[in-house]
Write an enzyme that holds these catalytic residues in place. Structure first.
Site, short mmCIF file in Angstrom:
data_model
loop_
_atom_site.label_atom_id
_atom_site.label_comp_id
_atom_site.label_asym_id
_atom_site.label_seq_id
_atom_site.Cartn_x
_atom_site.Cartn_y
_atom_site.Cartn_z
N THR A 1 0.86 -1.18 0.00
CA THR A 1 0.00 0.00 0.00
C THR A 1 0.90 1.23 0.00
O THR A 1 1.93 1.24 0.67
CB THR A 1 -0.92 0.06 1.23
N ASP B 1 0.26 3.83 1.44
CA ASP B 1 0.05 4.57 2.69
C ASP B 1 1.10 4.24 3.76
O ASP B 1 1.33 5.04 4.68
CB ASP B 1 -1.35 4.28 3.27
N LYS C 1 8.24 24.22 -5.73
CA LYS C 1 9.14 25.13 -5.01
C LYS C 1 9.77 26.14 -5.97
O LYS C 1 9.97 27.31 -5.62
CB LYS C 1 10.26 24.31 -4.36
N GLY D 1 12.01 19.53 1.96
CA GLY D 1 12.36 20.74 2.70
C GLY D 1 11.16 21.64 2.96
O GLY D 1 11.20 22.86 2.72
N GLU E 1 -3.69 14.03 3.31
CA GLU E 1 -5.14 14.13 3.02
C GLU E 1 -5.99 13.88 4.27
O GLU E 1 -7.11 14.36 4.37
CB GLU E 1 -5.55 13.16 1.91
O1 F6P Z 1 -4.95 3.26 0.33
C1 F6P Z 1 -4.38 3.87 -0.79
C2 F6P Z 1 -5.13 5.13 -1.13
O2 F6P Z 1 -4.53 5.69 -2.29
C3 F6P Z 1 -5.21 6.18 -0.02
O3 F6P Z 1 -4.02 6.92 0.10
C4 F6P Z 1 -6.39 6.98 -0.46
O4 F6P Z 1 -7.01 7.61 0.63
C5 F6P Z 1 -7.31 5.93 -1.05
O5 F6P Z 1 -6.47 4.85 -1.43
C6 F6P Z 1 -8.09 6.39 -2.25
O6 F6P Z 1 -8.97 5.38 -2.57
P1 F6P Z 1 -9.67 5.22 -4.00
O7 F6P Z 1 -8.62 4.76 -4.96
O8 F6P Z 1 -10.72 4.19 -3.76
O9 F6P Z 1 -10.19 6.56 -4.39
#
Ligand code: F6P
Length: 327
Positions: free
Chosen positions: A128, A130, A157, A188, A225
């Protein structure tokens, strides 16, 4: 111990660059054990529908440099139900499949754990962007996504400096701030907003003011996010805050899914190759219902029961480092 002759490989949840390297490695490692490998189209949705295709060594050729997953992925809420899981068990039995390899993040490994409770031998592979999954220090896709965010930050930047502007850059990560923190350190940033360590709009404005007063020609704010205030909310606050200050202009960029679609870096391809081979080896020696991950630079197998629904500790010391480096 179940005798394995045929395994299924699926990718689930958000796609991540390097998944294809993992599919290729799982399929070819399976062949090295004398097994047949089948790919499952569209993750758990395809598993419930019995949507399988044979994956011989030649079928997984030429995929290393492709982002995404050539098997397809899906969010499959039906698989959370007992009926959905029963459909999958029946489809696996009908296809003569003895074990399943699940490549994905948190939701996917929770699904893998649920499948294992039906007596199906399962091995998960940590993947993932994340990087929030317990049982692996780093997951497939993080390196590529981070480098995409960084390239965007470097470019922003440049234009920020030309115009003496403040730029908000919102990066993905769902409710985890890892990507934002690392992008902020590598790029940075003057300010980093993450869910784990909340920052108020007033603090962000103060950090920006300080930066301009110290003679900086740009103000870069990286926002996860999942942060308490997203880039749009922060931009609105900063515009209001800076209304009467000359040279104080704010722009924002939300990177979104751009971060997921990149060509996998060498690091993500190698991680995919290593973790998938390890997952297949685990199945071969009867070490089932585990997640193949990377801990302290070693491939590891953590029971899915310790992974499902869990998040790993956040490296808050690196947030302190980011603060130290803003001068
Ligand atoms: O889990 C990976 C991810 O890209 C997250 O960073 C994001 O919040 C989510 O999936 C977005 O999900 P989807 O692709 O269903 O819009």
């Amino acid at each position: 111990m179940t005798t394995i002759r045929r395994i299924a490989i699926l990718t689930s949840g958000g796609d991540a660059p390097g998944m294809n390297a993992a599919i290729r490695s799982a399929a070819r490692s399976a062949v090295s054990h004398g097994w047949e490998a089948y790919g499952v189209r569209r993750g758990f949705a395809g598993l419930m529908a019995g949507d399988f295709k044979a994956l011989g060594p030649r079928d997984v050729g030429g995929v290393l440099q492709q982002g995404g997953t050539f098997l397809g992925s899906a969010r499959a809420p039906e698989f959370k139900t007992a009926e959905g899981q029963q459909k999958a068990v029946e489809a696996l039995s009908a296809a003569g499949i003895d074990a399943v390899v699940v490549i994905g993040g948190n939701g996917s490994q929770t699904g893998a754990h649920a499948l294992s409770k039906h007596g199906i031998p399962v091995a998960g592979i940590a993947s993932t962007i994340d990087n929030d999954l317990a049982g692996s220090d780093i997951t497939i896709g993080v390196d590529t996504a981070l480098n995409i965010a960084l390239e965007a930050i470097d470019r922003l930047k440049v234009t920020a400096s030309s115009h003496q502007r403040a730029f908000l850059v919102e990066v993905m990560g769902r409710d985890c701030g890892y990507l934002a923190l690392m992008a902020g350190i590598a790029g940075g940033a003057e300010s980093i907003c993450i869910p784990e360590i909340p920052t108020t709009p007033e603090q962000v404005a103060a950090e920006l003011d300080d930066a301009f007063q110290r003679g900086k020609t740009h103000g870069l704010i990286v926002v996860a996010e999942g942060a308490a205030h997203d880039a749009t909310a922060l931009a609105a606050y900063l515009v209001e805050h800076g209304k009467h200050r000359p040279g104080y202009e704010v722009r924002s960029s939300i990177l979104g899914h751009v971060q997921r679609g990149g060509i996998p870096t060498a690091s993500d391809r190698i991680l995919g190759a290593r973790l998938a081979a390890h997952a297949v080896d685990c199945l071969a020696r009867g070490q089932v219902n585990v997640l193949a991950g990377m801990v302290a630079n070693q491939v590891t197998a953590t029971p899915l029961a310790e992974v499902a629904g869990k998040h790993k500790p956040f490296p808050s010391d690196l947030f302190d480092l980011a603060k130290t480096l803003v001068r």
